[in-house]
Design an enzyme around this catalytic site. Structure first.
Site, PDB file in Angstrom:
ATOM      1  N   MET A  97       0.837  -1.193   0.000  1.00 16.37           N
ATOM      2  CA  MET A  97       0.000   0.000   0.000  1.00 16.37           C
ATOM      3  C   MET A  97       0.875   1.247   0.000  1.00 16.37           C
ATOM      4  O   MET A  97       1.667   1.447   0.927  1.00 16.37           O
ATOM      5  CB  MET A  97      -0.909   0.013   1.236  1.00 16.37           C
ATOM      6  CG  MET A  97      -1.945  -1.083   1.241  1.00 16.37           C
ATOM      7  SD  MET A  97      -2.786  -1.170   2.846  1.00 16.37           S
ATOM      8  CE  MET A  97      -1.542  -2.026   3.805  1.00 16.37           C
ATOM      9  N   ILE A 155       2.106  -5.221   8.140  1.00 13.36           N
ATOM     10  CA  ILE A 155       3.518  -4.862   8.288  1.00 13.36           C
ATOM     11  C   ILE A 155       3.685  -3.354   8.131  1.00 13.36           C
ATOM     12  O   ILE A 155       3.237  -2.765   7.145  1.00 13.36           O
ATOM     13  CB  ILE A 155       4.377  -5.584   7.235  1.00 13.36           C
ATOM     14  CG1 ILE A 155       4.186  -7.099   7.344  1.00 13.36           C
ATOM     15  CG2 ILE A 155       5.847  -5.222   7.390  1.00 13.36           C
ATOM     16  CD1 ILE A 155       4.779  -7.862   6.190  1.00 13.36           C
ATOM     17  N   GLY A 185       1.677   4.193   4.983  1.00 17.96           N
ATOM     18  CA  GLY A 185       2.536   3.328   4.183  1.00 17.96           C
ATOM     19  C   GLY A 185       2.743   1.964   4.800  1.00 17.96           C
ATOM     20  O   GLY A 185       3.148   1.860   5.955  1.00 17.96           O
ATOM     21  N   SER A 186       2.476   0.895   4.067  1.00 14.45           N
ATOM     22  CA  SER A 186       2.519  -0.416   4.701  1.00 14.45           C
ATOM     23  C   SER A 186       2.340  -1.542   3.696  1.00 14.45           C
ATOM     24  O   SER A 186       2.276  -1.322   2.489  1.00 14.45           O
ATOM     25  CB  SER A 186       1.417  -0.496   5.757  1.00 14.45           C
ATOM     26  OG  SER A 186       0.207   0.033   5.254  1.00 14.45           O
ATOM     27  N   ARG A 187       2.217  -2.760   4.248  1.00 17.36           N
ATOM     28  CA  ARG A 187       2.071  -3.941   3.420  1.00 17.36           C
ATOM     29  C   ARG A 187       1.301  -5.012   4.205  1.00 17.36           C
ATOM     30  O   ARG A 187       1.370  -5.060   5.436  1.00 17.36           O
ATOM     31  CB  ARG A 187       3.471  -4.461   3.069  1.00 17.36           C
ATOM     32  CG  ARG A 187       3.518  -5.749   2.298  1.00 17.36           C
ATOM     33  CD  ARG A 187       4.964  -6.064   1.960  1.00 17.36           C
ATOM     34  NE  ARG A 187       5.326  -7.431   2.301  1.00 17.36           N
ATOM     35  CZ  ARG A 187       6.564  -7.894   2.289  1.00 17.36           C
ATOM     36  NH1 ARG A 187       7.559  -7.110   1.971  1.00 17.36           N
ATOM     37  NH2 ARG A 187       6.810  -9.143   2.611  1.00 17.36           N
TER      38      ARG A 187
END
Length: 217
Positions: A97, A155, A185-187
């Site tokens: 993302m 994450i 911001g991430s995953r």
């Protein structure tokens, strides 16, 4: 509609924007500089609002499909060793993302929460190969009737500084409901049994609560 996790930040950003607009003419007598300050402040507010947006994507839960839990780009589809919970090889699908994506995490399936754990860690960029095991993260396992146990991992990335996870062990959850939020911001990684037929491709843009990752239809 905005996500509840952004309420405090949105209130602060809106208040600051209003104050700057009201006082900008006192900060400088130069018209173009005053307007520039106002425009930059307004852009900042709009970025905050778009980050915490929460589109209404109500669905009819379907136990035969696994939906994307977040918006973003599919950056990993590979066989890996999942060492925290399964301790064997699994098929990993990762969705990255960017700051402009919707950052709501939704339950990809309905079922019972078997495992939920928070891990403090680093803040490597979310697409880094070691982000899944070294970054700040939460790991959640949902037991389903159709697919068995599905693990997903929120994450934190280089910008993310807070992961919100609503899953608690023993809870019954429904596909499509809010599962949490990752700020800035991430995953998200998902782990499936080997042999699972994944219905997305690398670099494909996934849409939370809409894109089917796999199905048993």
């Amino acid at each position: 509609m905005f996500h509840k996790e952004g309420g405090k930040i949105i209130l602060i950003a809106t208040t600051v924007t209003v104050i700057i607009f009201l006082l900008s003419h006192k900060l400088t007598s130069i018209l173009w500089l005053e307007k520039t300050i106002q425009i930059i402040t307004l852009i900042f507010l709009l970025l905050i609002l778009q980050f915490f947006r929460n589109p209404n994507r109500r669905i009819q839960p379907n136990e035969k499909v696994v939906l994307a839990p977040v918006d973003g780009k599919v950056v990993v589809i590979e066989e890996v060793l999942e060492e925290e919970y399964f301790k064997d090889k699994r098929l990993q699908v990762s969705i990255f993302m960017s700051p402009i994506n919707v950052h709501v995490t939704r339950y990809a399936v309905s079922g019972k929460i078997k495992y939920s754990k928070y891990h403090p860690g680093k803040y490597l960029v979310a697409w880094h190969p070691k982000a899944s095991t070294e970054n700040e993260r939460t790991t959640v396992v949902i037991e389903t009737k159709e697919f068995g146990e599905i693990l997903y991992r929120q994450i934190a990335g280089a910008l993310a500084r807070r992961i919100v996870n609503y899953a608690e062990e023993g809870m019954q959850v429904q596909q499509g409901d809010d599962a949490g939020f990752i700020k800035f911001g991430s995953r998200v990684d998902l782990f499936f049994p080997l042999g699972t037929q994944i219905e997305v491709k690398l670099q494909q843009n996934a849409v939370g609560n809409q894109t089917v990752l796999t199905s048993n239809v």
